[in-house]
Design a protein around this motif. Structure first.
Motif, PDB file in Angstrom:
ATOM      1  N   TYR A   1     -14.533  13.331  42.119  1.00 14.98           N
ATOM      2  CA  TYR A   1     -15.777  13.836  41.538  1.00 14.98           C
ATOM      3  C   TYR A   1     -15.539  14.494  40.177  1.00 14.98           C
ATOM      4  O   TYR A   1     -16.484  14.704  39.422  1.00 14.98           O
ATOM      5  CB  TYR A   1     -16.422  14.871  42.466  1.00 14.98           C
ATOM      6  N   GLU A   2     -14.293  14.835  39.881  1.00 18.65           N
ATOM      7  CA  GLU A   2     -13.985  15.549  38.642  1.00 18.65           C
ATOM      8  C   GLU A   2     -13.022  14.791  37.754  1.00 18.65           C
ATOM      9  O   GLU A   2     -12.200  15.390  37.051  1.00 18.65           O
ATOM     10  CB  GLU A   2     -13.437  16.946  38.961  1.00 18.65           C
ATOM     11  N   GLY A   3     -13.096  13.473  37.769  1.00 13.88           N
ATOM     12  CA  GLY A   3     -12.319  12.697  36.824  1.00 13.88           C
ATOM     13  C   GLY A   3     -11.426  11.644  37.450  1.00 13.88           C
ATOM     14  O   GLY A   3     -11.291  11.548  38.683  1.00 13.88           O
ATOM     15  N   LEU A   4     -10.834  10.844  36.578  1.00 19.39           N
ATOM     16  CA  LEU A   4      -9.860   9.818  36.956  1.00 19.39           C
ATOM     17  C   LEU A   4      -8.469  10.435  36.903  1.00 19.39           C
ATOM     18  O   LEU A   4      -8.127  11.131  35.940  1.00 19.39           O
ATOM     19  CB  LEU A   4      -9.958   8.648  35.973  1.00 19.39           C
ATOM     20  N   VAL A   5      -7.672  10.155  37.938  1.00 19.56           N
ATOM     21  CA  VAL A   5      -6.345  10.777  38.038  1.00 19.56           C
ATOM     22  C   VAL A   5      -5.279   9.692  38.104  1.00 19.56           C
ATOM     23  O   VAL A   5      -5.391   8.740  38.878  1.00 19.56           O
ATOM     24  CB  VAL A   5      -6.251  11.667  39.296  1.00 19.56           C
TER      25      VAL A   5
ATOM     26  N   ASP B   1     -10.971  12.883  31.853  1.00 16.56           N
ATOM     27  CA  ASP B   1     -12.357  13.273  32.108  1.00 16.56           C
ATOM     28  C   ASP B   1     -13.072  13.507  30.784  1.00 16.56           C
ATOM     29  O   ASP B   1     -12.538  13.199  29.715  1.00 16.56           O
ATOM     30  CB  ASP B   1     -12.429  14.503  33.013  1.00 16.56           C
ATOM     31  N   LYS B   2     -14.264  14.063  30.854  1.00 18.33           N
ATOM     32  CA  LYS B   2     -15.057  14.268  29.642  1.00 18.33           C
ATOM     33  C   LYS B   2     -14.402  15.235  28.667  1.00 18.33           C
ATOM     34  O   LYS B   2     -14.647  15.163  27.462  1.00 18.33           O
ATOM     35  CB  LYS B   2     -16.451  14.784  30.020  1.00 18.33           C
TER      36      LYS B   2
ATOM     37  N   ARG C   1     -18.609   9.629  30.246  1.00 24.75           N
ATOM     38  CA  ARG C   1     -19.908  10.296  30.186  1.00 24.75           C
ATOM     39  C   ARG C   1     -20.240  10.980  31.502  1.00 24.75           C
ATOM     40  O   ARG C   1     -21.170  11.775  31.576  1.00 24.75           O
ATOM     41  CB  ARG C   1     -21.004   9.295  29.815  1.00 24.75           C
ATOM     42  N   ASN C   2     -19.496  10.643  32.558  1.00 22.80           N
ATOM     43  CA  ASN C   2     -19.666  11.273  33.862  1.00 22.80           C
ATOM     44  C   ASN C   2     -18.303  11.307  34.537  1.00 22.80           C
ATOM     45  O   ASN C   2     -17.597  10.302  34.548  1.00 22.80           O
ATOM     46  CB  ASN C   2     -20.678  10.502  34.713  1.00 22.80           C
ATOM     47  N   ASN C   3     -17.944  12.432  35.110  1.00 23.84           N
ATOM     48  CA  ASN C   3     -16.602  12.584  35.677  1.00 23.84           C
ATOM     49  C   ASN C   3     -16.432  11.962  37.056  1.00 23.84           C
ATOM     50  O   ASN C   3     -15.304  11.775  37.515  1.00 23.84           O
ATOM     51  CB  ASN C   3     -16.233  14.066  35.755  1.00 23.84           C
ATOM     52  N   SER C   4     -17.528  11.672  37.754  1.00 27.60           N
ATOM     53  CA  SER C   4     -17.428  11.136  39.112  1.00 27.60           C
ATOM     54  C   SER C   4     -17.038   9.660  39.075  1.00 27.60           C
ATOM     55  O   SER C   4     -17.794   8.831  38.566  1.00 27.60           O
ATOM     56  CB  SER C   4     -18.754  11.294  39.853  1.00 27.60           C
TER      57      SER C   4
ATOM     58  N   TRP D   1     -10.368  -1.152  35.605  1.00 24.80           N
ATOM     59  CA  TRP D   1     -11.802  -0.951  35.467  1.00 24.80           C
ATOM     60  C   TRP D   1     -12.216   0.245  36.311  1.00 24.80           C
ATOM     61  O   TRP D   1     -11.766   0.404  37.443  1.00 24.80           O
ATOM     62  CB  TRP D   1     -12.563  -2.195  35.910  1.00 24.80           C
ATOM     63  N   ILE D   2     -13.089   1.072  35.741  1.00 22.52           N
ATOM     64  CA  ILE D   2     -13.475   2.341  36.358  1.00 22.52           C
ATOM     65  C   ILE D   2     -14.988   2.415  36.436  1.00 22.52           C
ATOM     66  O   ILE D   2     -15.677   2.394  35.400  1.00 22.52           O
ATOM     67  CB  ILE D   2     -12.929   3.534  35.535  1.00 22.52           C
TER      68      ILE D   2
END
Length: 254
Positions: A71-75, A86-87, A94-97, A110-111
């Motif tokens: 929910y708070e970014g790509l890891v 993240d942003k 544009r959105n962290n989720s 791809w994300i």
């Protein structure tokens, strides 16, 4: 489409279940002859560097990195350390989720995000795609690559297909039984199956859509997960009707 270099190498609310991730490094199947208590379990949470403890998507890319959608970014995880995108450090976010991840045959990641459209990570560069570029919706729930290399995207407002740089969308006007698509899978025949939120399954073959729902034996019309197994059977996880197996164009429910 727009791109940027990484600093480091609404229609409706989504209700997503938390995932428990069991990670063995390198990833391998568990030995069935050993008891579960004989295995070593490592766990990582926010205290170890995760930005958030709900992991919504997981993929391992061919370079060995493990990528996690939260929910708070790509890891990105190398087995010891976490790098978060993240942003705050990646302008294309544009959105962290992050709800969906896929590595394509060319090695690009791809994300799919929850309101921020679709991103592509390749060669250390993030590119972004959104509704303005032709995507059906900025809420991306699932990704799949076709045998011919085309990228299929499940969104909250229909199916999108990126083929040779051009977008093509499939909505209710094209025969989709419900615009909200949870999950995607290709079968051995190259047919795309899309699980919808109350419309059953949509099967896309040669650009045409056929609908497989309760009237054809599916136990429930809300479809949350799909898997095509090694025998070519399609397994369908439903929202209240258990699991079903489609074999020889007939459903068997469990």
């Amino acid at each position: 489409m727009s791109g940027t270099t990484s600093p480091h190498p609404k229609r409706r609310p989504f209700i997503l279940w938390p995932l428990v991730v069991l990670i063995c490094w390198p990833l391998a199947a568990l030995d069935p002859t050993r008891k579960i208590t004989e295995h070593h379990l490592d766990s990582w949470q926010a205290e170890e560097g995760l930005p958030q403890n709900s992991v919504l998507a997981v993929v391992q890319t061919r370079d060995g990195y493990l990528w996690l959608g939260t929910y708070e970014g790509l890891v990105r995880f190398n087995g010891a350390d976490f790098t978060v995108f993240d942003k705050s450090n990646t302008p294309r976010f544009r959105n962290n989720s992050v709800l969906a991840l896929l590595e394509d045959r060319e090695g690009a990641l791809w994300i799919g995000t929850n309101g921020g459209g679709l991103l592509r990570y390749a060669g250390g560069v993030f590119s972004s795609f959104g509704r303005a570029d032709g995507l059906a919706s900025d809420f991306v729930l699932a990704l799949a690559q076709a045998p011919d290399g085309a990228l299929w995207v499940a969104t909250s407002e229909g199916l999108s297909c990126l083929d040779h740089g051009r977008w093509r969308n499939y909505t209710e006007q094209a025969g989709l039984p419900n615009p909200f698509v949870w999950t995607l899978a290709f079968d051995r025949r190259g047919r795309l199956w899309a699980g919808t939120d109350g419309g059953g399954l949509a099967c896309v073959e040669n650009g045409r859509i056929s609908v497989w729902n309760r009237s054809r034996g599916l136990p429930h019309d809300k479809v949350w997960s799909l898997l095509c197994d090694q025998r070519g059977r399609l397994w369908v996880g439903t929202g209240g009707g258990g699991v079903a197996c489609l074999e020889n164009d007939r459903f068997r429910g469990y």
